[in-house]
Enzyme design. Structure first.
Site, mmCIF file in Angstrom:
data_model
loop_
_atom_site.group_PDB
_atom_site.id
_atom_site.type_symbol
_atom_site.label_atom_id
_atom_site.label_comp_id
_atom_site.label_asym_id
_atom_site.label_seq_id
_atom_site.Cartn_x
_atom_site.Cartn_y
_atom_site.Cartn_z
ATOM 1 C CD GLU A 94 44.636 72.780 33.109
ATOM 2 O OE1 GLU A 94 44.654 73.763 32.201
ATOM 3 O OE2 GLU A 94 43.245 72.440 33.260
ATOM 4 C CG ASP A 95 45.414 76.833 30.109
ATOM 5 O OD1 ASP A 95 44.957 76.021 30.951
ATOM 6 O OD2 ASP A 95 44.716 77.165 28.881
ATOM 7 C CG ASP A 98 38.581 80.460 36.223
ATOM 8 O OD1 ASP A 98 38.860 81.347 36.971
ATOM 9 O OD2 ASP A 98 37.553 80.315 35.628
ATOM 10 C CG PHE A 147 38.427 85.652 30.031
ATOM 11 C CD1 PHE A 147 38.010 84.524 30.445
ATOM 12 C CD2 PHE A 147 38.566 85.620 28.594
ATOM 13 C CE1 PHE A 147 37.842 83.338 29.750
ATOM 14 C CE2 PHE A 147 38.810 84.358 27.891
ATOM 15 C CZ PHE A 147 38.222 83.113 28.418
ATOM 16 N NE ARG A 160 43.101 77.234 21.393
ATOM 17 C CZ ARG A 160 42.653 77.128 22.822
ATOM 18 N NH1 ARG A 160 43.232 77.121 23.710
ATOM 19 N NH2 ARG A 160 41.439 76.590 22.749
#
Ligand code: IMP
Length: 171
Positions: A94-95, A98, A147, A160
């Site tokens: 996963e990046d 959260d 964020f 990205r």
């Protein structure tokens, strides 16, 4: 718009080498199935697998539970994997974790497919935002509740391509 560098390219690449060594040690002599969670993890996966000295079977799943800057709660699988993971050592990549909603749902889906083992590797984790607890077996960086964009992570499909991680906005 320019962004402050929050985690530099060099820091990311150095941490990736450490994570790759950990994975290599844990799965010595075995094949692993690496499943990248699109879209955000594409860059991390590409760099990480080049540092792992093990036989790798690679696939991607496209799933999201995210709209704008808030998790919506619905997991949508846009593209599933082709590999049969039954009896395999699976590592989900996963990046960012959260609230934990997305990865928990993806983990549940994979557990139903009876892998030999199921591990999670995430580049980032925002512990302050946890709603659904998830064990992260290999974690790049724990970050504050900001964020972030870059290195695969987007805001509205943008940023990205940045080789570093920045904070969205003017912080
Ligand atoms: P969760 O389900 O709340 O854990 O959300 C996970 C997904 O939301 C990640 O895979 C990202 O795609 C997205 N996300 C969460 N936080 C951020 C962020 O700070 N920047 C960009 N995307 C994020």
């Amino acid at each position: 718009m320019s962004h402050n560098i929050f985690i530099s390219k060099e820091k990311i690449q150095a941490r990736i080498k450490e994570l790759a060594l950990e994975i290599e040690r844990d799965f010595k002599g075995q094949e692993i199935v690496v499943i990248g969670v699109l879209n955000g993890a594409f860059m991390f996966v590409a760099d990480l697998i080049r540092e792992i000295n093990l036989p790798i079977n690679l696939d991607f799943i496209a799933a999201s539970s995210y709209v704008g800057t808030q998790s919506s709660g619905e997991l949508v699988i846009n593209k599933d994997i082709k590999i049969d993971v039954t009896g395999k050592n699976v590592i989900l990549i996963e990046d960012i974790v959260d609230t934990g909603l997305t990865i928990n749902k993806i983990k549940d889906l994979f557990l139903l497919r009876n892998p030999k083992s199921l591990k999670l590797c995430s580049l980032l984790h925002k512990p302050a935002r946890t709603v659904h607890h998830t064990e992260i077996d290999y974690l790049g960086f724990e970050i504050e509740d900001k964020f972030v964009i870059g290195y695969g992570l987007d805001f509205d499909g943008k940023f990205r391509e940045l080789p570093y991680i920045g904070v969205y906005g003017n912080e």
